[in-house]
Design a protein around this motif. Structure first.
Motif, PDB file in Angstrom:
ATOM      1  N   SER A 121      17.154 -10.232 -15.732  1.00  0.00           N
ATOM      2  CA  SER A 121      16.385 -10.716 -16.863  1.00  0.00           C
ATOM      3  C   SER A 121      15.329  -9.681 -17.244  1.00  0.00           C
ATOM      4  O   SER A 121      14.982  -8.802 -16.462  1.00  0.00           O
ATOM      5  N   GLU A 122      14.792  -9.830 -18.432  1.00  0.00           N
ATOM      6  CA  GLU A 122      13.790  -8.879 -18.913  1.00  0.00           C
ATOM      7  C   GLU A 122      12.533  -8.937 -18.046  1.00  0.00           C
ATOM      8  O   GLU A 122      11.955  -7.909 -17.705  1.00  0.00           O
ATOM      9  N   GLN A 123      12.091 -10.159 -17.665  1.00  0.00           N
ATOM     10  CA  GLN A 123      10.875 -10.291 -16.852  1.00  0.00           C
ATOM     11  C   GLN A 123      11.073  -9.650 -15.477  1.00  0.00           C
ATOM     12  O   GLN A 123      10.167  -9.029 -14.945  1.00  0.00           O
ATOM     13  N   TYR A 124      12.270  -9.770 -14.902  1.00  0.00           N
ATOM     14  CA  TYR A 124      12.562  -9.145 -13.609  1.00  0.00           C
ATOM     15  C   TYR A 124      12.456  -7.623 -13.730  1.00  0.00           C
ATOM     16  O   TYR A 124      11.876  -6.959 -12.883  1.00  0.00           O
ATOM     17  N   ALA A 125      13.016  -7.067 -14.812  1.00  0.00           N
ATOM     18  CA  ALA A 125      12.969  -5.612 -15.024  1.00  0.00           C
ATOM     19  C   ALA A 125      11.525  -5.144 -15.190  1.00  0.00           C
ATOM     20  O   ALA A 125      11.142  -4.097 -14.653  1.00  0.00           O
ATOM     21  N   ILE A 126      10.722  -5.916 -15.906  1.00  0.00           N
ATOM     22  CA  ILE A 126       9.305  -5.575 -16.087  1.00  0.00           C
ATOM     23  C   ILE A 126       8.598  -5.589 -14.740  1.00  0.00           C
ATOM     24  O   ILE A 126       7.810  -4.705 -14.417  1.00  0.00           O
ATOM     25  N   GLY A 127       8.912  -6.598 -13.916  1.00  0.00           N
ATOM     26  CA  GLY A 127       8.313  -6.692 -12.585  1.00  0.00           C
ATOM     27  C   GLY A 127       8.689  -5.521 -11.698  1.00  0.00           C
ATOM     28  O   GLY A 127       7.852  -4.962 -10.988  1.00  0.00           O
ATOM     29  N   GLU A 128       9.959  -5.127 -11.740  1.00  0.00           N
ATOM     30  CA  GLU A 128      10.422  -3.982 -10.942  1.00  0.00           C
ATOM     31  C   GLU A 128       9.710  -2.702 -11.368  1.00  0.00           C
ATOM     32  O   GLU A 128       9.292  -1.902 -10.536  1.00  0.00           O
ATOM     33  N   GLU A 129       9.586  -2.515 -12.671  1.00  0.00           N
ATOM     34  CA  GLU A 129       8.911  -1.321 -13.188  1.00  0.00           C
ATOM     35  C   GLU A 129       7.439  -1.312 -12.767  1.00  0.00           C
ATOM     36  O   GLU A 129       6.892  -0.272 -12.389  1.00  0.00           O
ATOM     37  N   ALA A 130       6.797  -2.483 -12.810  1.00  0.00           N
ATOM     38  CA  ALA A 130       5.387  -2.585 -12.409  1.00  0.00           C
ATOM     39  C   ALA A 130       5.216  -2.235 -10.933  1.00  0.00           C
ATOM     40  O   ALA A 130       4.286  -1.513 -10.552  1.00  0.00           O
ATOM     41  N   GLU A 131       6.109  -2.740 -10.075  1.00  0.00           N
ATOM     42  CA  GLU A 131       6.025  -2.436  -8.645  1.00  0.00           C
ATOM     43  C   GLU A 131       6.223  -0.952  -8.379  1.00  0.00           C
ATOM     44  O   GLU A 131       5.505  -0.356  -7.572  1.00  0.00           O
ATOM     45  N   THR A 132       7.179  -0.339  -9.058  1.00  0.00           N
ATOM     46  CA  THR A 132       7.424   1.098  -8.878  1.00  0.00           C
ATOM     47  C   THR A 132       6.201   1.900  -9.300  1.00  0.00           C
ATOM     48  O   THR A 132       5.779   2.831  -8.602  1.00  0.00           O
ATOM     49  N   GLN A 133       5.609   1.523 -10.423  1.00  0.00           N
ATOM     50  CA  GLN A 133       4.401   2.197 -10.898  1.00  0.00           C
ATOM     51  C   GLN A 133       3.269   2.033  -9.877  1.00  0.00           C
ATOM     52  O   GLN A 133       2.537   2.988  -9.593  1.00  0.00           O
ATOM     53  N   ALA A 134       3.137   0.842  -9.305  1.00  0.00           N
ATOM     54  CA  ALA A 134       2.084   0.579  -8.324  1.00  0.00           C
ATOM     55  C   ALA A 134       2.286   1.419  -7.063  1.00  0.00           C
ATOM     56  O   ALA A 134       1.345   2.034  -6.558  1.00  0.00           O
ATOM     57  N   VAL A 135       3.506   1.458  -6.550  1.00  0.00           N
ATOM     58  CA  VAL A 135       3.798   2.240  -5.350  1.00  0.00           C
ATOM     59  C   VAL A 135       3.505   3.717  -5.598  1.00  0.00           C
ATOM     60  O   VAL A 135       2.866   4.387  -4.779  1.00  0.00           O
ATOM     61  N   ASP A 136       3.935   4.233  -6.738  1.00  0.00           N
ATOM     62  CA  ASP A 136       3.679   5.637  -7.076  1.00  0.00           C
ATOM     63  C   ASP A 136       2.179   5.920  -7.138  1.00  0.00           C
ATOM     64  O   ASP A 136       1.708   6.957  -6.670  1.00  0.00           O
ATOM     65  N   SER A 137       1.422   4.990  -7.715  1.00  0.00           N
ATOM     66  CA  SER A 137      -0.026   5.166  -7.815  1.00  0.00           C
ATOM     67  C   SER A 137      -0.678   5.176  -6.438  1.00  0.00           C
ATOM     68  O   SER A 137      -1.525   6.020  -6.150  1.00  0.00           O
ATOM     69  N   PHE A 138      -0.273   4.232  -5.576  1.00  0.00           N
ATOM     70  CA  PHE A 138      -0.827   4.203  -4.217  1.00  0.00           C
ATOM     71  C   PHE A 138      -0.481   5.485  -3.461  1.00  0.00           C
ATOM     72  O   PHE A 138      -1.308   6.035  -2.749  1.00  0.00           O
ATOM     73  N   ARG A 139       0.752   5.962  -3.622  1.00  0.00           N
ATOM     74  CA  ARG A 139       1.160   7.192  -2.930  1.00  0.00           C
ATOM     75  C   ARG A 139       0.295   8.376  -3.334  1.00  0.00           C
ATOM     76  O   ARG A 139       0.027   9.260  -2.528  1.00  0.00           O
ATOM     77  N   SER A 140      -0.136   8.409  -4.579  1.00  0.00           N
ATOM     78  CA  SER A 140      -0.955   9.534  -5.038  1.00  0.00           C
ATOM     79  C   SER A 140      -2.407   9.410  -4.567  1.00  0.00           C
ATOM     80  O   SER A 140      -3.109  10.407  -4.489  1.00  0.00           O
ATOM     81  N   LEU A 141      -2.850   8.188  -4.247  1.00  0.00           N
ATOM     82  CA  LEU A 141      -4.248   7.966  -3.862  1.00  0.00           C
ATOM     83  C   LEU A 141      -4.466   7.864  -2.354  1.00  0.00           C
ATOM     84  O   LEU A 141      -5.525   8.231  -1.854  1.00  0.00           O
ATOM     85  N   LEU A 142      -3.494   7.298  -1.651  1.00  0.00           N
ATOM     86  CA  LEU A 142      -3.658   7.036  -0.226  1.00  0.00           C
ATOM     87  C   LEU A 142      -2.764   7.964   0.580  1.00  0.00           C
ATOM     88  O   LEU A 142      -1.578   8.065   0.327  1.00  0.00           O
ATOM     89  N   HIS A 143      -3.336   8.628   1.541  1.00  0.00           N
ATOM     90  CA  HIS A 143      -2.584   9.572   2.370  1.00  0.00           C
ATOM     91  C   HIS A 143      -2.706   9.139   3.822  1.00  0.00           C
ATOM     92  O   HIS A 143      -3.314   8.124   4.128  1.00  0.00           O
TER      93      HIS A 143
END
Length: 145
Positions: free
Chosen positions: A1-23
């Motif tokens: 569904s569209e909402q599921y795809a939006i959720g997946e994209e949001a999680e990927t963006q969040a993980v990428d952001s954390f990876r760049s900030l937290l070492h």
């Protein structure tokens, strides 16, 4: 569904952001599923010097607001209160994770809960949240913990 795809994209963006900030010594766990349980997964778990965090990621496209422990979303008919909302989900996941770790013999004092808003930041109003709400642009860095 569209909402599921939006959720997946949001999680990927969040993980990428954390990876760049937290070492190191931080560890990021994405989509943790409890063994032998019927519960849903935990979107992101952060493990590090600042503790353990159960992160519930939301990337809604509609307008939302969080005032205290009340969450509302807006549709064409107006604002609607959610009984099952992201903060309750985050807190429930934190409690379940602590219980799981205790049962595995991993003694942790507490698991923190947080909601991460990965949608359009103009679409979220937050006032005195009972559970912390982070936005992608305002993510904490290692120095904040």
């Amino acid at each position: 569904s569209e909402q599921y795809a939006i959720g997946e994209e949001a999680e990927t963006q969040a993980v990428d952001s954390f990876r760049s900030l937290l070492h190191e010594p931080w560890t990021i766990v994405h989509n943790f599923e409890f063994p032998y349980r019927k519960w849903g997964d935990i979107d992101i778990i952060l493990i590090g010097t600042g503790g353990i965090w159960a992160v519930e990621v939301k990337g809604y496209t509609s307008q939302g607001r969080n005032i205290g422990d009340n969450w509302h979303f807006k549709n064409k008919f107006g604002w609607w209160k959610l009984s099952k909302h992201p903060a309750k989900q985050a807190r429930r996941n934190a409690v379940r994770l602590k219980g799981y770790l205790d049962a595995e013999g991993i003694n942790v004092g507490w698991v923190e809960s947080v909601v991460l808003w990965a949608g359009d930041e103009k679409n979220l109003i937050v006032e005195n949240p009972e559970t912390p709400v982070w936005k992608i642009s305002e993510l904490p860095t290692m120095e904040d913990f």
